[in-house]
Motif scaffolding. Sequence first.
Motif, PDB file in Angstrom:
ATOM      1  N   ASN A  64      -7.973  -1.356  13.633  1.00  0.00           N
ATOM      2  CA  ASN A  64      -8.738  -1.310  12.381  1.00  0.00           C
ATOM      3  C   ASN A  64      -9.608  -0.066  12.313  1.00  0.00           C
ATOM      4  O   ASN A  64      -9.760   0.536  11.252  1.00  0.00           O
ATOM      5  CB  ASN A  64      -9.612  -2.569  12.242  1.00  0.00           C
ATOM      6  CG  ASN A  64      -8.787  -3.750  11.740  1.00  0.00           C
ATOM      7  OD1 ASN A  64      -7.833  -3.570  10.972  1.00  0.00           O
ATOM      8  ND2 ASN A  64      -9.118  -4.944  12.186  1.00  0.00           N
ATOM      9  N   LYS A  80       0.824  -1.212   0.000  1.00  0.00           N
ATOM     10  CA  LYS A  80       0.000   0.000   0.000  1.00  0.00           C
ATOM     11  C   LYS A  80       0.853   1.254   0.000  1.00  0.00           C
ATOM     12  O   LYS A  80       0.378   2.333   0.283  1.00  0.00           O
ATOM     13  CB  LYS A  80      -0.941  -0.036   1.203  1.00  0.00           C
ATOM     14  CG  LYS A  80      -1.923  -1.171   1.081  1.00  0.00           C
ATOM     15  CD  LYS A  80      -3.232  -0.863   1.761  1.00  0.00           C
ATOM     16  CE  LYS A  80      -4.207  -1.985   1.503  1.00  0.00           C
ATOM     17  NZ  LYS A  80      -5.383  -1.926   2.358  1.00  0.00           N
ATOM     18  N   ASN A  89      -9.178   2.161   9.150  1.00  0.00           N
ATOM     19  CA  ASN A  89     -10.246   2.072   8.133  1.00  0.00           C
ATOM     20  C   ASN A  89     -11.378   3.073   8.330  1.00  0.00           C
ATOM     21  O   ASN A  89     -11.934   3.554   7.354  1.00  0.00           O
ATOM     22  CB  ASN A  89     -10.803   0.647   8.091  1.00  0.00           C
ATOM     23  CG  ASN A  89      -9.710  -0.352   7.724  1.00  0.00           C
ATOM     24  OD1 ASN A  89      -8.864  -0.060   6.878  1.00  0.00           O
ATOM     25  ND2 ASN A  89      -9.685  -1.490   8.386  1.00  0.00           N
ATOM     26  N   GLU A 113      -1.124  -4.022   6.245  1.00  0.00           N
ATOM     27  CA  GLU A 113      -1.688  -2.861   5.543  1.00  0.00           C
ATOM     28  C   GLU A 113      -0.614  -1.918   5.013  1.00  0.00           C
ATOM     29  O   GLU A 113      -0.905  -1.023   4.232  1.00  0.00           O
ATOM     30  CB  GLU A 113      -2.599  -2.068   6.495  1.00  0.00           C
ATOM     31  CG  GLU A 113      -3.726  -2.876   7.095  1.00  0.00           C
ATOM     32  CD  GLU A 113      -4.950  -2.930   6.194  1.00  0.00           C
ATOM     33  OE1 GLU A 113      -5.197  -1.957   5.463  1.00  0.00           O
ATOM     34  OE2 GLU A 113      -5.634  -3.963   6.217  1.00  0.00           O
TER      35      GLU A 113
END
Length: 403
Positions: free
Chosen positions: A102, A9, A106, A132
Amino acid sequence: MSAKSNNKKFSRRSALTMIGAGAGVAAASSVLLPRFAIGGMAKIKIGTLLPYSGTYTRLGQGITNAMELAFQQAGNKLGGRDIEIVKVDSEAKPPKATELTNKLINQEKVDMIVGPVHSGVAMAMAKIAREEGTMMIVPNAGANQVTGPFCSPNIFRTSFSNWQPGHPMGKVLADEGKKRVVLCYWAYGAGKQSAQGFKDSFIPAGGTVIKEIGIPFPKVEFQAALTEIASLKPDAVYVFFAGGGAVKFVKDWAAAGLKGKIELVGPGFLTEGVTKAQGAAAEGIRTTLHYADTLDIPTNRSFRAAYKNAFGKDADVYAVQGYDAGLLIRAGLEAAGGDTGAKAAMIKAMETTAIDSPRGQWTMSSAHNPVQNFYLRQVKNGVNEVVRLAMENLSDPAKGCRM
Ligand code: PHB
């Protein structure tokens, strides 16, 4: 070391790069939307996952305060962009860590995560950060794995590995001819790895660990352990407790009549940020750590004065680690020109920048853990004073780290 191996990423090429390349803001606006608020550049979002409740509360507060101080000293801008800090209470509870990490990544869509204090929380956070590719700065938790088998180009630590502060104390006691030692600690990753660091220098030098007493985290019922220690009559007892637990242990030790009879030692967490609460019970306790209140260097003097002025409290090692996390983030984002997508540039700067730390100069190991001095300290009038350098430029063995 290459950042490419974990680049999944890292490739979100950012808006700033596009502008630099001549793309019009209007034309690129659909791409740019997440990064730019109306009327200016979006803020850089930093998510903290730190304990703001429970036995480690004062550790989480010290880290947060000092990181904010490092940002204030840069005019509250990172690489030219404003900052927003999203604070989440980890409660130092590992079972909550995956969900909370998370949520930061997110839901809150933070650009990087800072935390935690507790090694169990660190394991969950680091797993997600690795998967991630999220930039993660660890301002305390010492879990050896984070800069060992879990090491990753996007994960940096500004504190220590659990092995590190224990290791010099084993040598200090062995050099003094102490032979029979009891270990007592919170029986989770941090306590166990701290004990191992101690054993790795104490046992080869001829010392014997006659008993290890584990106490479930975050319990503070120490009476049975103290009774057992009194009957074993060791030369010294090495303990790992911190925050509220350290206050209680040191007071219970004195109340049980052990103070002055058996020497109590530990990694410096035993007396960091808590000597006022411990009072007379803390006086004379010797510990080893990568910091001491009285380190006589200009950066430490100015940092302690600025911290006291801003927060009305004395700085401690947790504040130093948080401050250094702030300095490291500053260095990374300045090198990236505020472009949080330019991770390779950030990583390179964070690996190589000399951090002007209150603890003195330290360097980042190839596993992204501080290579630093460890001091023997002693509490005098509530202050953790330097006695002497115990180990110079100590590096964690970083077993299993491949980047
Ligand atoms: C940890 O869990 O890694 C930990 C917690 C508190 C400390 C040191 C290490 O003071």
